[in-house]
Scaffold this active site. Sequence first.
Site, PDB file in Angstrom:
ATOM      1  N   CYS A 119       0.841  -1.189   0.000  1.00 24.47           N
ATOM      2  CA  CYS A 119       0.000   0.000   0.000  1.00 24.47           C
ATOM      3  C   CYS A 119       0.886   1.254   0.000  1.00 24.47           C
ATOM      4  CB  CYS A 119      -0.954  -0.047   1.186  1.00 24.47           C
ATOM      5  SG  CYS A 119      -2.165   1.282   1.242  1.00 24.47           S
ATOM      6  N   ASP A 168      -8.921  -3.701  -6.967  1.00 29.45           N
ATOM      7  CA  ASP A 168      -8.372  -2.478  -6.376  1.00 29.45           C
ATOM      8  C   ASP A 168      -8.434  -1.338  -7.401  1.00 29.45           C
ATOM      9  OD1 ASP A 168      -7.002  -0.594  -4.918  1.00 29.45           O
ATOM     10  OD2 ASP A 168      -5.121  -1.716  -4.809  1.00 29.45           O
ATOM     11  N   HIS A 208      -7.427  -4.968  -2.603  1.00 27.85           N
ATOM     12  CA  HIS A 208      -6.287  -4.249  -2.025  1.00 27.85           C
ATOM     13  C   HIS A 208      -6.029  -4.794  -0.629  1.00 27.85           C
ATOM     14  CE1 HIS A 208      -3.812  -0.530  -1.498  1.00 27.85           C
ATOM     15  NE2 HIS A 208      -4.118  -0.729  -0.223  1.00 27.85           N
TER      16      HIS A 208
END
Length: 300
Positions: free
Chosen positions: A190, A238, A269
């Site tokens: 991330c 995502d 995600h």
Amino acid sequence: MQQRESVDSTAVIPQEAFDWYDEYAHGLIDRREFLNRLAGLAVLGLSVPLITAALSPNYAQAEQVSFNDPDILAIYQTFPSPDGHGEGRGYLVQPAKLEASAPVVLVVHENRGLNPYIKDVARRVAKAGFIAFAPDALYPLGGYPGNDDQGRAMQKNLDRAKIEADFIAAASFLKSHEQSNGKLGAVGFCFGGYVVNMLAAKMPEQLDAGVPFYGTPAAEQLRANVKGPLQLHFASLDKRVNATWPDYEAQLKANAADFQAHIYEGVNHGFHNDSTGRYAEAEAELAWQRTIAFFQEKLG
């Protein structure tokens, strides 16, 4: 090179809830709005506490390598960061029976500080034979507070440029570690995936292998510097991160960069994070096997 894979899984939580959690976790909506949206799913027989419990981390589930595993040695280590917050601190893990030099791998956390999941990832890296170092961006504020929501708020209040400078300093510190073989890798998730892409753009000659998991690219004006090698991992669901990929991919091709990208079908995600309901075991394991093999190939 780009490949797509699909591994069967059974989803219990509606996809909207995962999408809203992603918006909340990245500051696009506040907690009240997130909970209000979840309340609308009650007609499906799902309670808000049930969904939030599934999406929120349970770090007792995330330990794959114990902190006292006999194959590793783990300590906390500070490092100088003159262009950042002055000094940084991270979790340094190395193989217990390291007799000579070894490749080094920077492990970069999400947007909430050095939580137990990322520390476990560092231990997994060391278990595979590398020296791992996982800095905590929240060290200037006392370190990860033990709560992701609080950690997210703390990281958001820090100067972004200084955080980036801290990770650049950490990478340089690690590459020059006394037991480093001089080969530096980086893996991040991330926000950490963004940091890996940023390192690839800002220190392309020093980074020998980068693995961003669902990370956005560096600033557009820096992307022409990226040479790789990179191995990028994306979740097909995502939308936020994937929207940035076509332009980045085009730039990497224009750079003649050494890269490979994998898109995992039907996962969200954060699919590598085994502490939440977003975890997809088969895809996470495949991505991790590829990551370790990539580091073994590129770092020696």
